[in-house]
Write a protein that holds these residues in place. Structure first.
Motif, short mmCIF file in Angstrom:
data_model
loop_
_atom_site.label_atom_id
_atom_site.label_comp_id
_atom_site.label_asym_id
_atom_site.label_seq_id
_atom_site.Cartn_x
_atom_site.Cartn_y
_atom_site.Cartn_z
N THR A 132 -25.29 -11.18 -24.35
CA THR A 132 -26.55 -10.46 -24.29
C THR A 132 -26.30 -8.97 -24.18
N GLY A 133 -27.36 -8.18 -24.26
CA GLY A 133 -27.23 -6.74 -24.11
C GLY A 133 -27.14 -6.02 -25.45
N PRO A 134 -27.33 -4.68 -25.43
CA PRO A 134 -27.38 -3.92 -26.69
C PRO A 134 -26.09 -3.90 -27.47
N ASP A 135 -24.95 -4.17 -26.82
CA ASP A 135 -23.66 -4.14 -27.51
C ASP A 135 -23.11 -5.53 -27.82
N ALA A 136 -23.89 -6.56 -27.56
CA ALA A 136 -23.38 -7.92 -27.71
C ALA A 136 -22.86 -8.20 -29.11
N HIS A 137 -23.43 -7.54 -30.11
CA HIS A 137 -23.05 -7.81 -31.49
C HIS A 137 -21.72 -7.18 -31.89
#
Length: 343
Positions: A132-137
């Motif tokens: 999860t979170g904005p950098d998960a990708h």
């Protein structure tokens, strides 16, 4: 009292959908404890099979990476490969993977599908930034986690010493620490599932950077409360002294950790300078930290006259924690490692 020699995790079966280091390290820990680990490799094999030094055409590292595991080659991108994976899952307690978040779902092997095949399955997911979170990708390796988690910075050189970048540890600490957390999480989740009988998937979400960050002692609360950033100290630390690496006359390094008042007094006696313990600069830890450079110079002056063996004979007789900084050749010949079958 009789003690069983049976492997501790003999009733645990684990399916590894991992590659490179973090997930395979996690399952290796479980396998070493007796779990039955089935490793799924892609066509062509795990990339680590071709890494590092070779012997008889085989990667030496792989002998560590893949030990105590049963391996099967499957292309999980194809329907038939996916079906075989799900059939294996029916017989497993834990699945461990370290693909980029969302990849298992793209293959139809997400938590819901795994739990349908094996209710109560534990899924350990190790990734660079978590699920999860904005950098998960984003993609990430252990070295990225070490930098993101702050360890690479702290392991650098003190300011004004060199303009070289902070060195890496020489092994994948970030992957290994994350793998350990994955193993601990897996066992905790299995215990919970077996006690509650829960049918949904238990997901253990491990991020490389977070695993490394957890090692930084009080650095984060120190910053939160005081605004001060803990800085690199080279081979010393800024909270206790003396604890540093000191040169010996043969060019090798000796690590001495005499960072309590009784140990420092003992070190002073060993060095033939008993009065040093009463020196106002060094009489307590606060003073020794403040005058660390002066103190380290005095200790180094003593160690330079001795080989590591000569120094260690005196230090160990006084129960002062110390060791030569080992190469792998030193590790291989160490009597303690050998006595405990680590080598």
């Amino acid at each position: 009292m009789s003690v069983s020699n049976e492997p501790l995790l003999r009733e645990l079966r684990v399916l590894e959908l991992g590659h490179f280091i973090a997930a395979p390290f996690c399952t290796r820990v479980l396998a070493d404890l007796g779990a039955d680990v089935i490793k799924v490799e892609p066509p062509g094999g795990d990339p680590v099979r071709g890494w590092g030094m070779q012997a008889n055409g085989q990667s030496i590292w792989w002998s560590v990476h893949g030990r105590n595991k049963r391996c099967v080659t499957l292309d999980v991108r194809k329907p038939e490969g996916r079906e075989i994976v799900l059939d294996l899952v029916k017989r497993c307690d834990v699945v461990v993977e370290n693909f980029r978040p969302g990849q298992l779902e793209k293959w139809g092997l997400g938590p819901d599908q795994l739990a349908e095949a094996r209710p109560g399955i534990v899924l350990v997911r190790i990734s660079g930034y978590g699920q999860t979170g904005p950098d998960a990708h984003k993609s990430g390796f252990g070295v990225i986690g070490e930098a993101k988690g702050g360890l690479r910075y702290l392991g650098g050189y003190p300011k004004n010493v060199t303009d070289l970048p902070p060195p890496r540890a020489g092994v994948s600490l970030g992957d290994s620490v994350a793998g350990l957390y994955g193993a601990v999480g897996a066992l905790a989740a299995v215990l919970d599932q077996r006690s509650t009988g829960a049918k949904e998937a238990r997901v253990i979400d491990v991020a490389l950077g977070e695993a490394v960050l957890s090692l930084l002692e009080g650095a984060l609360p120190e910053y939160g409360l005081t605004g001060k950033i803990r800085e690199p100290m080279g081979s010393a630390i800024n909270t206790a002294a003396p604890t540093n690496a000191y040169p010996c006359k043969d060019g090798t390094w000796l690590l001495i950790a005499a960072n309590s008042d009784p140990l420092f007094a003992a070190l002073c006696r060993v060095m033939g300078k008993p009065g040093l313990a009463d020196d106002p600069r060094f009489k307590d830890n606060r003073g020794r930290v403040e005058h660390m450079a002066e103190l380290d110079a005095i200790i180094a002056e003593w160690t330079r006259t001795l080989t590591p063996r000569e120094a260690l004979e005196q230090l160990e007789a006084a129960n002062i924690p110390a060791t030569k900084i080992y190469t792998i050749a030193d590790v291989a010949s160490d009597q303690q490692f050998r006595a405990r079958h680590m080598v």
